[in-house]
Scaffold this motif. Sequence first.
Motif, PDB file in Angstrom:
ATOM      1  N   PRO A 147       0.839  -1.201   0.000  1.00 52.23           N
ATOM      2  CA  PRO A 147       0.000   0.000   0.000  1.00 52.23           C
ATOM      3  C   PRO A 147       0.874   1.251   0.000  1.00 52.23           C
ATOM      4  CG  PRO A 147      -0.693  -1.534   1.708  1.00 52.23           C
ATOM      5  CD  PRO A 147       0.633  -2.021   1.188  1.00 52.23           C
ATOM      6  N   VAL A 148       0.409   2.258  -0.717  1.00 50.29           N
ATOM      7  CA  VAL A 148       1.118   3.534  -0.803  1.00 50.29           C
ATOM      8  C   VAL A 148       0.350   4.535   0.041  1.00 50.29           C
ATOM      9  CG1 VAL A 148       1.969   5.338  -2.347  1.00 50.29           C
ATOM     10  CG2 VAL A 148       1.869   2.956  -3.144  1.00 50.29           C
ATOM     11  N   ILE A 149       1.069   5.218   0.926  1.00 45.12           N
ATOM     12  CA  ILE A 149       0.435   6.190   1.816  1.00 45.12           C
ATOM     13  C   ILE A 149       0.987   7.589   1.554  1.00 45.12           C
ATOM     14  CG2 ILE A 149      -0.069   4.498   3.634  1.00 45.12           C
ATOM     15  CD1 ILE A 149       2.424   5.610   5.142  1.00 45.12           C
ATOM     16  N   ASN A 150       0.209   8.587   1.983  1.00 48.71           N
ATOM     17  CA  ASN A 150       0.693   9.967   1.900  1.00 48.71           C
ATOM     18  C   ASN A 150       1.308  10.347   3.255  1.00 48.71           C
ATOM     19  OD1 ASN A 150      -1.484  10.564   3.619  1.00 48.71           O
ATOM     20  ND2 ASN A 150      -2.733  11.438   1.975  1.00 48.71           N
ATOM     21  N   ASN A 151       1.691  11.590   3.398  1.00 49.26           N
ATOM     22  CA  ASN A 151       2.339  12.028   4.643  1.00 49.26           C
ATOM     23  C   ASN A 151       1.413  11.982   5.851  1.00 49.26           C
ATOM     24  OD1 ASN A 151       4.836  12.383   3.437  1.00 49.26           O
ATOM     25  ND2 ASN A 151       4.414  14.511   2.888  1.00 49.26           N
ATOM     26  N   SER A 152       0.094  11.913   5.619  1.00 47.65           N
ATOM     27  CA  SER A 152      -0.861  11.800   6.720  1.00 47.65           C
ATOM     28  C   SER A 152      -1.152  10.348   7.083  1.00 47.65           C
ATOM     29  CB  SER A 152      -2.182  12.480   6.336  1.00 47.65           C
ATOM     30  OG  SER A 152      -1.962  13.821   6.003  1.00 47.65           O
ATOM     31  N   GLY A 153      -0.514   9.424   6.367  1.00 48.94           N
ATOM     32  CA  GLY A 153      -0.722   8.007   6.651  1.00 48.94           C
ATOM     33  C   GLY A 153      -1.953   7.421   5.981  1.00 48.94           C
ATOM     34  N   GLN A 154      -2.605   8.183   5.106  1.00 50.61           N
ATOM     35  CA  GLN A 154      -3.783   7.681   4.402  1.00 50.61           C
ATOM     36  C   GLN A 154      -3.351   6.946   3.138  1.00 50.61           C
ATOM     37  OE1 GLN A 154      -5.727  11.534   4.023  1.00 50.61           O
ATOM     38  NE2 GLN A 154      -7.328  10.811   5.407  1.00 50.61           N
ATOM     39  N   MET A 155      -4.025   5.845   2.844  1.00 52.73           N
ATOM     40  CA  MET A 155      -3.694   5.085   1.655  1.00 52.73           C
ATOM     41  C   MET A 155      -4.154   5.846   0.419  1.00 52.73           C
ATOM     42  SD  MET A 155      -4.428   1.117   0.724  1.00 52.73           S
ATOM     43  CE  MET A 155      -5.747   1.213  -0.478  1.00 52.73           C
ATOM     44  N   VAL A 156      -3.220   6.017  -0.524  1.00 54.10           N
ATOM     45  CA  VAL A 156      -3.530   6.732  -1.760  1.00 54.10           C
ATOM     46  C   VAL A 156      -3.378   5.837  -2.989  1.00 54.10           C
ATOM     47  CG1 VAL A 156      -3.000   9.013  -0.834  1.00 54.10           C
ATOM     48  CG2 VAL A 156      -1.166   7.660  -1.894  1.00 54.10           C
ATOM     49  N   GLY A 157      -2.929   4.605  -2.778  1.00 57.47           N
ATOM     50  CA  GLY A 157      -2.754   3.693  -3.903  1.00 57.47           C
ATOM     51  C   GLY A 157      -2.128   2.391  -3.463  1.00 57.47           C
ATOM     52  N   MET A 158      -1.890   1.546  -4.459  1.00 57.20           N
ATOM     53  CA  MET A 158      -1.199   0.271  -4.247  1.00 57.20           C
ATOM     54  C   MET A 158      -0.140   0.172  -5.329  1.00 57.20           C
ATOM     55  SD  MET A 158      -2.402  -1.856  -1.797  1.00 57.20           S
ATOM     56  CE  MET A 158      -2.228  -3.550  -2.310  1.00 57.20           C
ATOM     57  N   VAL A 159       1.001  -0.384  -4.985  1.00 61.39           N
ATOM     58  CA  VAL A 159       2.019  -0.657  -5.986  1.00 61.39           C
ATOM     59  C   VAL A 159       2.352  -2.141  -5.901  1.00 61.39           C
ATOM     60  CG1 VAL A 159       4.023  -0.030  -4.544  1.00 61.39           C
ATOM     61  CG2 VAL A 159       4.188   0.108  -7.030  1.00 61.39           C
ATOM     62  N   THR A 160       2.372  -2.784  -7.056  1.00 61.49           N
ATOM     63  CA  THR A 160       2.666  -4.214  -7.111  1.00 61.49           C
ATOM     64  C   THR A 160       3.975  -4.442  -7.846  1.00 61.49           C
ATOM     65  OG1 THR A 160       1.542  -4.579  -9.223  1.00 61.49           O
ATOM     66  CG2 THR A 160       0.183  -4.735  -7.219  1.00 61.49           C
ATOM     67  N   ASP A 161       4.484  -5.657  -7.696  1.00 60.75           N
ATOM     68  CA  ASP A 161       5.687  -6.007  -8.440  1.00 60.75           C
ATOM     69  C   ASP A 161       5.427  -5.900  -9.946  1.00 60.75           C
ATOM     70  OD1 ASP A 161       3.959  -8.224  -8.411  1.00 60.75           O
ATOM     71  OD2 ASP A 161       5.446  -9.584  -7.538  1.00 60.75           O
ATOM     72  N   ARG A 162       4.211  -6.179 -10.345  1.00 65.98           N
ATOM     73  CA  ARG A 162       3.836  -6.077 -11.761  1.00 65.98           C
ATOM     74  C   ARG A 162       3.821  -4.613 -12.210  1.00 65.98           C
ATOM     75  NH1 ARG A 162      -0.611  -6.427 -15.517  1.00 65.98           N
ATOM     76  NH2 ARG A 162      -0.076  -7.972 -17.084  1.00 65.98           N
ATOM     77  N   ASP A 163       3.315  -3.710 -11.354  1.00 67.34           N
ATOM     78  CA  ASP A 163       3.341  -2.276 -11.678  1.00 67.34           C
ATOM     79  C   ASP A 163       4.774  -1.823 -11.944  1.00 67.34           C
ATOM     80  OD1 ASP A 163       0.565  -1.918 -11.266  1.00 67.34           O
ATOM     81  OD2 ASP A 163       0.852  -1.423  -9.150  1.00 67.34           O
ATOM     82  N   ILE A 164       5.671  -2.247 -11.073  1.00 67.06           N
ATOM     83  CA  ILE A 164       7.071  -1.835 -11.214  1.00 67.06           C
ATOM     84  C   ILE A 164       7.659  -2.385 -12.506  1.00 67.06           C
ATOM     85  CG2 ILE A 164       9.385  -2.091 -10.224  1.00 67.06           C
ATOM     86  CD1 ILE A 164       7.992  -1.941  -7.428  1.00 67.06           C
ATOM     87  N   THR A 165       7.357  -3.643 -12.801  1.00 68.78           N
ATOM     88  CA  THR A 165       7.893  -4.257 -14.017  1.00 68.78           C
ATOM     89  C   THR A 165       7.359  -3.583 -15.271  1.00 68.78           C
ATOM     90  OG1 THR A 165       8.135  -6.380 -12.902  1.00 68.78           O
ATOM     91  CG2 THR A 165       8.074  -6.421 -15.307  1.00 68.78           C
ATOM     92  N   LEU A 166       6.036  -3.419 -15.344  1.00 64.06           N
ATOM     93  CA  LEU A 166       5.427  -2.903 -16.572  1.00 64.06           C
ATOM     94  C   LEU A 166       5.518  -1.394 -16.729  1.00 64.06           C
ATOM     95  CD1 LEU A 166       2.216  -5.126 -16.763  1.00 64.06           C
ATOM     96  CD2 LEU A 166       4.418  -5.458 -17.912  1.00 64.06           C
ATOM     97  N   ARG A 167       5.438  -0.666 -15.618  1.00 65.88           N
ATOM     98  CA  ARG A 167       5.393   0.797 -15.717  1.00 65.88           C
ATOM     99  C   ARG A 167       6.738   1.467 -15.483  1.00 65.88           C
ATOM    100  NH1 ARG A 167      -0.177   1.284 -12.235  1.00 65.88           N
ATOM    101  NH2 ARG A 167      -1.518   0.322 -13.791  1.00 65.88           N
ATOM    102  N   THR A 168       7.708   0.711 -15.035  1.00 66.14           N
ATOM    103  CA  THR A 168       9.029   1.296 -14.809  1.00 66.14           C
ATOM    104  C   THR A 168      10.062   0.598 -15.690  1.00 66.14           C
ATOM    105  OG1 THR A 168       8.429   1.751 -12.511  1.00 66.14           O
ATOM    106  CG2 THR A 168      10.733   1.941 -13.065  1.00 66.14           C
ATOM    107  N   THR A 169      10.347  -0.644 -15.373  1.00 67.29           N
ATOM    108  CA  THR A 169      11.398  -1.380 -16.075  1.00 67.29           C
ATOM    109  C   THR A 169      11.118  -1.484 -17.570  1.00 67.29           C
ATOM    110  OG1 THR A 169      11.684  -2.661 -14.053  1.00 67.29           O
ATOM    111  CG2 THR A 169      12.775  -3.498 -16.025  1.00 67.29           C
ATOM    112  N   ALA A 170       9.930  -1.939 -17.943  1.00 66.89           N
ATOM    113  CA  ALA A 170       9.593  -2.124 -19.361  1.00 66.89           C
ATOM    114  C   ALA A 170       9.571  -0.807 -20.131  1.00 66.89           C
ATOM    115  CB  ALA A 170       8.252  -2.835 -19.500  1.00 66.89           C
TER     116      ALA A 170
END
Length: 145
Positions: free
Chosen positions: A38-61
Amino acid sequence: MSKYVRDIMTSQVMTVNETQSVQEAAAIMSQYNIGAVPVINNSGQMVGMVTDRDITLRTTAQGQNAQTPVSQVMTAQQMVEGTPDMDVHQAAQLMAQQQIRRLPVIENGQIVGMVALGDLAVQNQYANEAEQALSSISTPSAPQS
């Protein structure tokens, strides 16, 4: 007797701040042997999710830098959340409907737990729900050309 999400959720949830790099997120995934954070902001509220697949497809690829902020690759739209007081059957149904393998558990705006398909599967009385959720999630899709 019904059981609640709080009874089966993992309460020690690793998170990353939206400003941290995908490399830091990947290191957490590697260290704790998990596929989503889970991805949180500075207030500790969840603002998203990041998965290993997100990293592979949206960054590495895409040839992006490992220092790319998590906020640029996370999934933020249509976030699906559960609550600690949600019935386990409801959580399994929600996971199946939304085709997700992990359900973040939110209370008072803060992430307090995570329920994975595996959490359902190890509870004998929820094995059927886990199987149904997995079959809904695993509906094959045609490869994109």
